[in-house]
Design an enzyme around this catalytic site. Structure first.
Site, PDB file in Angstrom:
ATOM      1  N   LYS A  60       0.816  -1.211   0.000  1.00 27.68           N
ATOM      2  CA  LYS A  60       0.000   0.000   0.000  1.00 27.68           C
ATOM      3  C   LYS A  60       0.852   1.264   0.000  1.00 27.68           C
ATOM      4  O   LYS A  60       2.055   1.247   0.200  1.00 27.68           O
ATOM      5  CB  LYS A  60      -0.975  -0.027   1.189  1.00 27.68           C
TER       6      LYS A  60
ATOM      7  N   ARG B 238      -2.704 -10.434   5.640  1.00 22.29           N
ATOM      8  CA  ARG B 238      -3.155 -10.420   4.247  1.00 22.29           C
ATOM      9  C   ARG B 238      -2.015  -9.905   3.375  1.00 22.29           C
ATOM     10  O   ARG B 238      -1.495  -8.814   3.607  1.00 22.29           O
ATOM     11  CB  ARG B 238      -4.386  -9.525   4.114  1.00 22.29           C
TER      12      ARG B 238
END
Length: 300
Positions: free
Chosen positions: A232, A275
């Site tokens: 991210k 994740r």
């Protein structure tokens, strides 16, 4: 908190299966979308998605998170019928070729999508909107399905303007606790709830730093935690601020080492599910963490 502490003793159940969350569980990402920020368009055909799922399983994941709608900032909404058409054939193919042992999570906010996916064999509902869409909480209660409630303010198109906090850790905890109370009042079982603090959603660089260094505070909510920061923007900012020339303006795939390090920091603070896009790298890190934790426990 002391190093190498065992994870909290949580578990989730669905149908005939139980997933032990007192051991680290790796959730591999499988986006069946044309526009996801990291791998959009790579796995949106059933054969390529199935091949990727098999790779994720071989690398050591216990959960595959299948998403048919991108939730990156300013992503366009996807019609329910289109999302179903993307997701359901992939769920069916994985179940047919890979069996029942792998846990399948569906990254959706649509009650219609999760209902169809559950019928096809899905096990977990991963909802970035925390069951706020009409009928979502009722559907989660009806299916009696484990559900991940993520912290976000607004929608992907508006969330960045809402990244304003006096105390981000305290406010995220308060808002997640309120959401848990809301959905349990609508019939969702507390034993089915997993919390996600929402890295990458309505938070800036400083907010991410605060959350990642104080993630253990969320254990006071007494629910299992899922941690998702893989590739991210925050990690791009970290690499930019490192002043290492080769990482300036990094591509998403170049952030896997930082993603894995962040995953270890999250495990250290009690997150049960990590994740990730790079399952193999995270699996090696988890193996080290688990063995050191076991050694520390036996030596105490």
């Amino acid at each position: 908190m002391p190093l190498f502490q065992p994870l909290p003793a949580y578990s989730i159940r669905i149908r005939h299966k139980t997933l032990d969350l007192s051991k680290p569980q790796i959730m591999g990402i499988l986006n069946v979308t044309p526009d996801s920020f990291s791998d959009g368009g790579q796995f949106n055909a059933v054969d390529s998605a199935l091949k990727r799922a098999q790779e994720i399983i071989a690398a050591g994941a216990t959960i595959i998170d299948i998403g048919g709608e991108s939730t990156r900032p300013n992503a366009e909404a996807v019609a329910t019928d289109e999302e179903i058409a993307r997701v359901i054939p992939v769920v069916e193919a994985i179940r047919s070729h890979c069996g029942d042992e792998i846990w399948l999570s569906i990254d959706t906010s649509s009650p219609q999508v999760i209902e169809a996916a559950f019928a096809a064999g899905a096990d977990i509902w991963n909802d970035v909107r925390a069951l706020k869409r009409e009928g979502a909480a009722a559907m989660a209660a009806k299916l009696d399905i484990p559900v991940m409630l993520m912290h976000m303010r607004g929608e992907p198109a508006t969330m960045n303007s809402l990244a304003q906090y006096e105390d981000v850790v305290s406010e995220v905890m308060t808002e997640l606790a309120a959401r848990v109370e809301d959905v349990t009042s609508l019939g969702v079982k507390r034993a089915n709830i997993i919390l996600d603090p929402g890295f990458g959603f309505a938070k800036d660089y400083a907010h991410h730093c605060a959350l990642l260094t104080q993630l253990a505070s969320l254990q006071s909510l007494e629910l299992p935690l899922m941690f998702g920061i893989s590739r991210k923007r925050f990690l791009a900012e970290v690499l930019d601020k490192s002043n290492i020339a080769r990482y300036k303006n990094s591509k998403a795939i170049e952030r896997d080492i930082a993603s894995t390090a962040a995953g270890l920091f999250a495990l250290q603070q009690g997150a049960s599910i990590i994740r990730t896009h790079n399952v193999a790298m995270m699996q090696q890190a988890v193996a080290l963490w688990q063995q050191l934790t076991d050694y520390n426990h036996l030596s105490a």
